[in-house]
Design an enzyme around this catalytic site. Structure first.
Site, PDB file in Angstrom:
ATOM      1  N   ARG A 235     -11.522 -62.670  23.305  1.00  0.00           N
ATOM      2  CA  ARG A 235     -10.687 -62.279  24.439  1.00  0.00           C
ATOM      3  C   ARG A 235     -10.640 -63.382  25.485  1.00  0.00           C
ATOM      4  NH1 ARG A 235     -11.172 -56.283  23.820  1.00  0.00           N
ATOM      5  NH2 ARG A 235      -9.987 -55.260  25.431  1.00  0.00           N
TER       6      ARG A 235
ATOM      7  N   ARG B  53      -7.030 -53.619  33.267  1.00  0.00           N
ATOM      8  CA  ARG B  53      -7.178 -54.142  31.902  1.00  0.00           C
ATOM      9  C   ARG B  53      -5.994 -55.028  31.522  1.00  0.00           C
ATOM     10  NH1 ARG B  53      -7.670 -49.118  28.517  1.00  0.00           N
ATOM     11  NH2 ARG B  53      -8.213 -50.497  26.797  1.00  0.00           N
TER      12      ARG B  53
ATOM     13  N   ARG C  62      -3.013 -41.803  24.887  1.00  0.00           N
ATOM     14  CA  ARG C  62      -3.919 -42.065  23.757  1.00  0.00           C
ATOM     15  C   ARG C  62      -5.113 -41.108  23.761  1.00  0.00           C
ATOM     16  NH1 ARG C  62      -5.774 -48.039  22.497  1.00  0.00           N
ATOM     17  NH2 ARG C  62      -6.422 -48.090  24.682  1.00  0.00           N
TER      18      ARG C  62
HETATM   19  P1  AMP Z   1     -11.042 -52.318  23.816  1.00  0.00           P
HETATM   20  O1  AMP Z   1     -11.458 -51.078  23.085  1.00  0.00           O
HETATM   21  O2  AMP Z   1     -10.863 -53.501  22.917  1.00  0.00           O
HETATM   22  O3  AMP Z   1      -9.855 -52.091  24.724  1.00  0.00           O
HETATM   23  O4  AMP Z   1     -12.280 -52.712  24.787  1.00  0.00           O
HETATM   24  C1  AMP Z   1     -12.753 -51.811  25.765  1.00  0.00           C
HETATM   25  C2  AMP Z   1     -13.604 -52.561  26.776  1.00  0.00           C
HETATM   26  O5  AMP Z   1     -14.748 -53.157  26.123  1.00  0.00           O
HETATM   27  C3  AMP Z   1     -12.908 -53.731  27.471  1.00  0.00           C
HETATM   28  O6  AMP Z   1     -12.114 -53.301  28.588  1.00  0.00           O
HETATM   29  C4  AMP Z   1     -14.112 -54.564  27.911  1.00  0.00           C
HETATM   30  O7  AMP Z   1     -14.770 -53.986  29.029  1.00  0.00           O
HETATM   31  C5  AMP Z   1     -15.049 -54.428  26.702  1.00  0.00           C
HETATM   32  N1  AMP Z   1     -14.767 -55.467  25.680  1.00  0.00           N
HETATM   33  C6  AMP Z   1     -14.256 -55.275  24.435  1.00  0.00           C
HETATM   34  N2  AMP Z   1     -14.135 -56.430  23.765  1.00  0.00           N
HETATM   35  C7  AMP Z   1     -14.570 -57.395  24.616  1.00  0.00           C
HETATM   36  C8  AMP Z   1     -14.678 -58.808  24.530  1.00  0.00           C
HETATM   37  N3  AMP Z   1     -14.293 -59.478  23.426  1.00  0.00           N
HETATM   38  N4  AMP Z   1     -15.174 -59.484  25.589  1.00  0.00           N
HETATM   39  C9  AMP Z   1     -15.583 -58.829  26.700  1.00  0.00           C
HETATM   40  N5  AMP Z   1     -15.490 -57.504  26.872  1.00  0.00           N
HETATM   41  C10 AMP Z   1     -14.998 -56.772  25.838  1.00  0.00           C
END
Ligand code: AMP
Length: 228
Positions: free
Chosen positions: A101, A185, A140
């Site tokens: 990310r 986000r 969602r």
């Molecule tokens: P997601 O389910 O991919 O939308 O991730 C949910 C949350 O997990 C994000 O808003 C971040 O707080 C954390 N997160 C997930 N992947 C990462 C990553 N590669 N680097 C840092 N934080 C992450």
């Protein structure tokens, strides 16, 4: 089920990244894709949510970041990912969802794979207009049992409230899908993750996927990209 022909992509494409803003459908596309290819779906978000739920030491460290839609620090995220990618189920490949990310994470991923004598085969960037993302995230719901995502407006489970995949009757709204966190986000994505597009474009592994259509249409675009 995504119509990926395993014979067309099995040998060439095994180490994949699904990239895209929150709500673009990465998790939705990853599930069937990994089922078909027989490789694991590795989602950092799912790993962190599980850790928070278990209340373990990683969960306690990352909870605040998840609650505010901010990125977990690289030293935690990269260490978790290195550990995950060393597990035997990733030996034949994986679909990464939500990692990398940031440029630092992308460079760390290249280093982890290089240590294993591998490199990424493809990065699929799923593109969806922002106003559509906000609508999707608000609708969602996620299955507590297996992590499958549903959209209560456009792609609800066939029996209301029951997961099609594992039968669990426990569908919930992620805390970070609430309105106040969604904007944060999207902003973090724009700032931290957009630069990766150029990084992967230069490596020649980036594919642009139109994710604004239905689940099947997006799956079809992914299939065509992988078969190309
Ligand atoms: P997601 O389910 O991919 O939308 O991730 C949910 C949350 O997990 C994000 O808003 C971040 O707080 C954390 N997160 C997930 N992947 C990462 C990553 N590669 N680097 C840092 N934080 C992450």
């Amino acid at each position: 089920m995504v119509g990926v022909n395993p014979e067309a992509v099995e040998v060439v494409v095994r180490r994949l990244v699904l990239m895209g803003p929150p709500g673009s459908g990465k998790g939705t596309q990853a599930g069937p894709l990994t089922d078909t290819l027989g490789i694991p779906h590795v989602s950092t978000g799912a790993m962190f949510r599980e850790a928070v739920e278990n209340g373990d030491s990683i969960g306690r460290k990352v909870k605040e970041y998840l609650d505010h839609g901010q990125l977990v620090p690289d030293e935690i995220t990269v260490a978790e990912m290195r550990r995950r990618l060393q597990r035997p189920d990733c030996a034949q490949g994986f679909v990464l969802d939500g990692f990398p990310r940031s440029l630092e994470q992308a460079r760390a991923l290249d280093a982890i794979l290089a240590d294993q004598g591998h490199q990424l085969d493809a990065v699929l960037h799923i593109e969806v207009p922002p106003e559509q993302l906000i609508r999707r995230m608000a609708a969602r719901r996620v299955c507590h049992g297996c992590g499958t995502s549903y959209n209560m407006c456009f792609a609800p489970p066939s029996t209301p409230g029951v997961c099609d995949r594992c039968g669990s009757a426990d569908l919930y709204q992620r805390d970070d899908d609430k309105e106040e966190t969604i904007a944060a986000r999207l902003e973090v994505y724009e700032r931290e993750t957009q630069p990766l597009i150029e990084y992967y474009e230069r490596q020649g592994v980036l594919y642009h996927i139109d994710g604004s259509g239905s689940i099947d249409e997006t799956a079809d675009a992914i299939r065509q990209a992988l078969a190309a």
